[in-house]
Scaffold this active site. Structure first.
Site, short mmCIF file in Angstrom:
data_model
loop_
_atom_site.label_atom_id
_atom_site.label_comp_id
_atom_site.label_asym_id
_atom_site.label_seq_id
_atom_site.Cartn_x
_atom_site.Cartn_y
_atom_site.Cartn_z
CE LYS A 35 -4.36 -1.10 2.25
NZ LYS A 35 -5.17 -0.82 3.44
CB THR A 121 -16.50 2.29 13.72
OG1 THR A 121 -16.75 3.39 12.87
CG2 THR A 121 -17.75 1.97 14.52
CD GLU A 151 -14.19 10.62 9.52
OE1 GLU A 151 -13.10 11.01 9.94
OE2 GLU A 151 -15.08 11.38 9.08
CG LEU A 153 -15.19 9.64 6.20
CD1 LEU A 153 -15.17 8.41 5.32
CD2 LEU A 153 -13.91 10.43 6.04
NE ARG A 154 -22.66 10.99 3.30
CZ ARG A 154 -23.40 11.93 2.73
NH1 ARG A 154 -24.62 11.67 2.36
NH2 ARG A 154 -22.90 13.13 2.50
CG LEU A 254 -36.96 9.16 5.12
CD1 LEU A 254 -38.01 10.24 5.22
CD2 LEU A 254 -37.32 7.99 6.06
CB CYS A 264 -20.50 1.71 8.20
SG CYS A 264 -18.94 2.25 7.53
C1 UGA Z 1 -22.25 5.29 6.68
C2 UGA Z 1 -22.73 6.62 7.30
O1 UGA Z 1 -23.65 7.26 6.41
C3 UGA Z 1 -21.54 7.55 7.58
O2 UGA Z 1 -22.00 8.73 8.23
C4 UGA Z 1 -20.54 6.82 8.49
O3 UGA Z 1 -19.38 7.60 8.75
C5 UGA Z 1 -20.10 5.54 7.79
O4 UGA Z 1 -21.26 4.71 7.55
C6 UGA Z 1 -19.13 4.83 8.72
O5 UGA Z 1 -19.52 4.43 9.80
O6 UGA Z 1 -17.93 4.77 8.39
P1 UGA Z 1 -21.54 4.46 4.20
O7 UGA Z 1 -21.63 3.08 4.76
O8 UGA Z 1 -20.34 4.86 3.42
O9 UGA Z 1 -21.68 5.57 5.40
O10 UGA Z 1 -22.78 4.64 3.21
P2 UGA Z 1 -24.23 5.31 3.24
O11 UGA Z 1 -24.28 6.32 2.18
O12 UGA Z 1 -24.62 5.72 4.60
O13 UGA Z 1 -25.15 4.08 2.77
C7 UGA Z 1 -25.25 2.88 3.55
C8 UGA Z 1 -26.25 1.93 2.95
O14 UGA Z 1 -27.58 2.40 3.12
C9 UGA Z 1 -26.08 1.72 1.43
O15 UGA Z 1 -26.22 0.34 1.16
C10 UGA Z 1 -27.20 2.51 0.82
O16 UGA Z 1 -27.63 1.99 -0.40
C11 UGA Z 1 -28.28 2.34 1.89
N1 UGA Z 1 -29.31 3.41 1.88
C12 UGA Z 1 -28.97 4.69 2.17
C13 UGA Z 1 -30.63 3.08 1.61
O17 UGA Z 1 -30.98 1.91 1.35
N2 UGA Z 1 -31.58 4.07 1.63
C14 UGA Z 1 -31.26 5.35 1.94
O18 UGA Z 1 -32.18 6.20 1.95
C15 UGA Z 1 -29.93 5.67 2.20
#
Ligand code: UGA
Length: 434
Positions: A35, A121, A151, A153-154, A254, A264
């Protein structure tokens, strides 16, 4: 300020790049020499939009460095962030081996005050274990602090999340630790806005558990409402819009569909349930959130079976393998449920994904993949949408209809308006809108 960050995964590398872009001098450390060699060559070990340019700019400016040596990182900076993996281990509990190892190596190498900050986490109370580890291996007679800075972030929008945070949560036990972290975040908050919150270490650790679990609960809630909508003859998109405009509820998270995945939410909800059990509280609400999410995949599978009648020998084209768009991450992705299940039923499965194919093939090398959506759908009896990539959103329906044997779409992400797709001659099923 000088900062060291151990771990160059999503969290560590993005944080390091953003801290250096804010003007700090950052050393990113990883024990995987491959890496670090990649990063020295300007190649990214993960896919994240905008990351490569950000890293390149800050390396050129002399603010971002990489090494495999924790000793070097410990000597380099007073503040050391720990952003190593905490994957589920035996029995599903987070594996804390890497965090402990970092704590030990930092302790063995520090000769003056250091602040160790948990960024990964981690289960609540990790800081206490980390403190004990440092005390055990400390060689010099010096002070140190342990802090928590979860953290939020997404993946896919990590850089804008890190540079424009809603809030920065820090859990500290001393004024000195809190002031150091405030100084690190000052340039980011001045530019990007957001609130700096100081609290106890355990409260900060719990804030992360509670936030992710709440968001997962929102998704399971709307997925449960979606099932009721189908039974009652309502449209979940309309219901979600009607709910989301209430500022107390908000429109985000939603979107009904095939359920949440990723590295996560599934892991973090599980960790919160376990922690609550351990502390003596039966968090039934979250257990139901998990159950809804698990059964959501079965629910979509039922639609496929009902539509195809016999699945054996039918060709199913899967659009999207990543757990969400803008990432090549497949951890806990719905595709990992559907591909083997459909293969078991002896369907002919072909998949398309712009960037996650390689990762998926590490787990399922047998899966046939196509480089193009229409090649993927050629002679297919059904298209199953699992990721809302832009290429899928901008589908050419006429072209798709021409290549398919029967024009059937099961949309696990509710991308299209049912009436419009049906008017084009497709049989279209989605979630909460039939
Ligand atoms: C999530 C959190 O949103 C972040 O704030 C957090 O920092 C991160 O986990 C972490 O703990 O590191 P992430 O897993 O990257 O981020 O992705 P998200 O955008 O939150 O989506 C998670 C899942 O939920 C995806 O499979 C997405 O498709 C699903 N989702 C999201 C839905 O099915 N419906 C929605 O309305 C939103």
């Amino acid at each position: 300020m000088k900062i060291s960050i151990v771990g160059t995964g999503y969290v560590g590398l993005v944080t390091g790049a953003c801290f250096s872009d804010a003007g700090h001098e950052v050393m990113c450390i990883d024990n995987d020499p491959k890496k670090i060699e990649m990063l020295h060559r300007g190649e990214m070990p993960i896919y994240e939009p905008g990351l490569e340019e950000l890293v390149e700019r800050n390396v050129k400016a002399g603010r971002l460095h990489f090494t495999t040596s924790i000793k070097e990182g410990t000597e380099f900076a007073e503040v050391i962030f720990i952003a190593v993996g905490t994957p589920p281990g035996v029995g599903g509990e987070a594996n804390m081996t890497y965090v402990e190892q970092v704590g030990r190596e930092v302790a063995e190498n520090m000769t003056s005050y250091r602040l160790l900050v948990e960024k990964s986490t981690v289960p609540a109370k990790t800081s206490e274990h980390l403190k004990r580890t440092v005390l055990k291996y400390l060689q010099a007679d010096t002070d140190f602090d342990v802090a928590s800075n979860p953290e939020f972030l997404r993946e896919g929008s990590a850089i804008s999340d890190a540079t424009r945070p809603d809030r920065v949560v820090v859990g500290v036990e001393s004024q000195r630790a809190g002031d150091l972290l405030e100084e690190i975040y000052r340039p980011i908050l001045e530019k990007g806005g957001g609130k700096f919150l100081r609290m106890s270490v355990t409260s900060a650790e719990l804030t992360k558990h509670a936030s992710n679990s709440f968001l997962a609960m929102k998704i399971s809630y709307i997925n449960a409402v979606a099932r009721i909508c189908e039974l009652a003859g309502a449209d979940v998109e309309q219901v979600a819009e009607g709910m989301g405009l209430d500022v107390r509820i908000g429109p985000l998270f939603l979107r009904a569909g095939v359920g949440y995945g990723g590295s996560c939410f599934p892991k973090d909800v599980d960790a919160f349930v376990r922690l609550s059990d351990f502390l003596g509280y039966d968090f039934k609400l979250l257990k139901e959130v998990q159950r809804i999410n698990q059964t959501q995949r079965d629910y979509v599978m039922k639609k496929i079976k009902q539509e195809l009648w016999v699945v054996q020998d039918k060709k199913i084209a899967i659009f999207g393998l990543a757990f969400k768009p803008q990432t090549d991450d497949i951890r806990e992705a719905p595709s990992l449920y559907f591909v083997p299940k459909l293969q078991e039923m002896q369907a002919k499965v072909c998949a398309w994904d712009p960037i996650a194919e390689e990762n998926f093939k590490k787990v399922h090398p047998e899966l046939e993949c196509a480089k193009d959506l229409y090649e993927c759908a050629r002679d297919a009896d059904l298209v199953l949408i699992l990721t809302e990539w832009d290429e899928v959103k901008n589908l050419d329906f006429n072209k798709l209809k021409e290549v398919m044997t029967t024009p059937v779409i099961v949309d696990g992400r509710n991308i299209f308006k049912p009436a419009e797709v049906r008017a084009l001659g497709f049989t279209y099923h989605s979630v909460g809108r039939d």
